[in-house]
Design a protein around this motif. Structure first.
Motif, mmCIF file in Angstrom:
data_model
loop_
_atom_site.group_PDB
_atom_site.id
_atom_site.type_symbol
_atom_site.label_atom_id
_atom_site.label_comp_id
_atom_site.label_asym_id
_atom_site.label_seq_id
_atom_site.Cartn_x
_atom_site.Cartn_y
_atom_site.Cartn_z
ATOM 1 N N TRP A 12 0.834 -1.195 0.000
ATOM 2 C CA TRP A 12 0.000 0.000 0.000
ATOM 3 C C TRP A 12 0.871 1.249 0.000
ATOM 4 O O TRP A 12 1.794 1.372 0.797
ATOM 5 C CB TRP A 12 -0.935 0.008 1.215
ATOM 6 N N GLY A 13 0.567 2.181 -0.899
ATOM 7 C CA GLY A 13 1.269 3.454 -0.948
ATOM 8 C C GLY A 13 0.399 4.559 -0.390
ATOM 9 O O GLY A 13 -0.833 4.506 -0.464
ATOM 10 N N ASP A 14 1.031 5.575 0.165
ATOM 11 C CA ASP A 14 0.313 6.714 0.726
ATOM 12 C C ASP A 14 -0.048 7.674 -0.403
ATOM 13 O O ASP A 14 0.848 8.234 -1.049
ATOM 14 C CB ASP A 14 1.199 7.414 1.754
ATOM 15 N N PRO A 15 -1.338 7.897 -0.677
ATOM 16 C CA PRO A 15 -1.703 8.817 -1.762
ATOM 17 C C PRO A 15 -1.081 10.201 -1.599
ATOM 18 O O PRO A 15 -0.730 10.846 -2.586
ATOM 19 C CB PRO A 15 -3.238 8.870 -1.675
ATOM 20 N N ALA A 16 -0.928 10.662 -0.353
ATOM 21 C CA ALA A 16 -0.357 11.986 -0.126
ATOM 22 C C ALA A 16 1.088 12.065 -0.603
ATOM 23 O O ALA A 16 1.582 13.151 -0.920
ATOM 24 C CB ALA A 16 -0.446 12.349 1.352
ATOM 25 N N ALA A 17 1.777 10.932 -0.647
ATOM 26 C CA ALA A 17 3.172 10.925 -1.089
ATOM 27 C C ALA A 17 3.276 11.019 -2.610
ATOM 28 O O ALA A 17 4.321 11.398 -3.138
ATOM 29 C CB ALA A 17 3.870 9.660 -0.606
ATOM 30 N N PHE A 18 2.207 10.667 -3.316
ATOM 31 C CA PHE A 18 2.216 10.696 -4.779
ATOM 32 C C PHE A 18 1.421 11.870 -5.326
ATOM 33 O O PHE A 18 1.877 12.571 -6.232
ATOM 34 C CB PHE A 18 1.657 9.388 -5.336
ATOM 35 N N TYR A 19 0.203 12.072 -4.812
ATOM 36 C CA TYR A 19 -0.690 13.068 -5.403
ATOM 37 C C TYR A 19 -0.507 14.422 -4.730
ATOM 38 O O TYR A 19 -1.172 14.750 -3.752
ATOM 39 C CB TYR A 19 -2.140 12.595 -5.327
ATOM 40 N N GLN A 20 0.428 15.174 -5.264
ATOM 41 C CA GLN A 20 0.668 16.537 -4.822
ATOM 42 C C GLN A 20 0.414 17.434 -6.035
ATOM 43 O O GLN A 20 -0.676 17.491 -6.543
ATOM 44 C CB GLN A 20 2.081 16.656 -4.277
ATOM 45 N N ARG A 21 1.411 18.120 -6.516
ATOM 46 C CA ARG A 21 1.265 18.879 -7.761
ATOM 47 C C ARG A 21 1.170 17.877 -8.912
ATOM 48 O O ARG A 21 1.756 16.798 -8.866
ATOM 49 C CB ARG A 21 2.454 19.806 -7.929
ATOM 50 N N LEU A 22 0.433 18.235 -9.944
ATOM 51 C CA LEU A 22 0.109 17.267 -10.993
ATOM 52 C C LEU A 22 1.354 16.718 -11.677
ATOM 53 O O LEU A 22 1.495 15.515 -11.871
ATOM 54 C CB LEU A 22 -0.833 17.911 -12.011
ATOM 55 N N GLY A 23 2.265 17.608 -12.088
ATOM 56 C CA GLY A 23 3.474 17.134 -12.748
ATOM 57 C C GLY A 23 4.335 16.307 -11.834
ATOM 58 O O GLY A 23 4.976 15.340 -12.259
ATOM 59 N N LEU A 24 4.353 16.651 -10.549
ATOM 60 C CA LEU A 24 5.131 15.892 -9.585
ATOM 61 C C LEU A 24 4.529 14.511 -9.363
ATOM 62 O O LEU A 24 5.261 13.524 -9.182
ATOM 63 C CB LEU A 24 5.226 16.658 -8.268
ATOM 64 N N ALA A 25 3.200 14.410 -9.375
ATOM 65 C CA ALA A 25 2.552 13.107 -9.249
ATOM 66 C C ALA A 25 2.939 12.203 -10.417
ATOM 67 O O ALA A 25 3.322 11.043 -10.244
ATOM 68 C CB ALA A 25 1.035 13.285 -9.190
ATOM 69 N N TYR A 26 2.856 12.748 -11.614
ATOM 70 C CA TYR A 26 3.228 12.003 -12.825
ATOM 71 C C TYR A 26 4.682 11.553 -12.760
ATOM 72 O O TYR A 26 5.017 10.400 -13.026
ATOM 73 C CB TYR A 26 2.975 12.909 -14.025
#
Length: 328
Positions: free
Chosen positions: A66-80
């Motif tokens: 399981w990954g923490d969504p907050a660690a991935f979904y920040q600014r859109l380009g950073l998430a990508y």
């Protein structure tokens, strides 16, 4: 280094469930299929989806990470880019992984943001990742709950995913469009900037970027931005303005204004050099043929959303910095 693979082989799928039962049935079956095909399955999903998958009788012990969504979904380009780096790191270890992701786009900058809000800007990344994620030999399945998204968004989701996942398995999406075609079809003139803005400057030489940095930093601080988000804003806007001065060789007009908690900056030049629709979506490298692509890539990491309008005689780049997103 990972082996280069055909982009046609990249399983980028969309799951559009209309009920909890549909979500659990389709995703559980896909996870069990992936158990023997991949070295790891990473789920970056909401707490609600995690509870649905782990509650009996659907518990899948020992199968999932399981990954923490907050660690991935920040600014859109950073998430990508965060997902791309994860896939690249796994490929360097000769590991194939399956990522199950549920985009968290809840912090929307409002009606003055990009078309379709942050969702529309994020879908551009979904289109590009069909090419940029393909070399890593992994799979990505994206969960777009049809109860939470309107039909026009779901249509765009099917256009940016090569496959649709159903309870019967993965099926080709008849709406899918290649990244270049999709982005070209969605490049539209920017909405008009407001008549009255917070700042309006025209730069004619690189030396003036120093004063621009000071102005932007003070502006962001005045609007309640902490030091690090303010610095990111300054770097992103100055990078775009500097690209215009260095590569377009014309004056660059920089306007800055706010809409609610979102700070918006726009850089315009009159060179009219065409900017490819994929500029800034690929990490910079020695093979980059478009100098502006490297600057746009950095800007896309630091801003939340970046829109480009390039027509003969004018190029405009607009950057969005929502306070809530920049301070995650």
């Amino acid at each position: 280094m990972p082996t280069t693979r055909s982009t046609d082989a990249f399983p980028h799928s969309a799951l559009l469930p209309g009920s909890d039962d549909e979500l659990v049935t389709a995703l559980s079956a896909e996870l069990r299929r992936s158990l023997t095909a991949y070295d790891e399955i990473l789920l970056v999903v909401s707490d609600r989806t995690r509870a649905l998958l782990t509650d009996p009788p659907h518990h899948l012990p020992g199968l999932l990470r399981w990954g923490d969504p907050a660690a991935f979904y920040q600014r859109l380009g950073l998430a990508y880019e965060s997902f791309r780096r994860y896939l690249a790191e796994q490929a360097d270890k000769d590991r194939r992984v399956h990522v199950i992701a549920e985009p968290d786009l809840s912090a929307d900058p409002g009606h003055d943001g990009p078309p379709l809000g942050r969702t529309g800007a994020y879908l551009a990344y979904e289109a590009v990742c069909n090419d940029t994620y393909a070399p890593y030999g992994s799979a990505v399945t994206c969960l777009w709950d049809s109860r939470r998204h309107p039909p026009d968004v779901l249509g765009e989701v099917l256009a940016t995913h090569r496959y649709r996942l159903t309870a019967s398995g993965r099926q080709p999406s008849p709406r899918f469009r290649a990244a270049g075609d999709y982005l070209a079809g969605h490049r539209a003139p920017l909405p008009a900037a407001p008549r009255h803005v917070d700042h309006d400057r025209t730069l004619t030489e690189v030396a003036e970027l120093r004063d621009l940095r000071a102005m932007l930093n003070a502006w962001a601080s005045e609007r309640g931005f902490a030091a690090e988000p303010a610095s990111d804003l300054v770097v992103a806007v100055v990078e775009v303005a500097g690209n215009g001065l260095r590569h377009a060789a014309t004056p660059v007009r920089v306007r800055a204004w706010h809409h609610g908690g979102t700070l918006i900056a726009q850089c315009d030049d009159d060179a009219g050099r065409p900017v490819p629709v994929t500029a800034g979506y690929h990490p910079p490298g020695v093979s980059d043929a478009q100098p502006s692509g490297r600057g746009l890539w950095l800007a896309r990491q630091l801003a939340d959303a970046v829109l480009v309008d390039s027509v003969p005689g004018r190029t405009s780049v607009r950057l969005y910095f929502p306070h809530a997103v920049m301070h995650r």
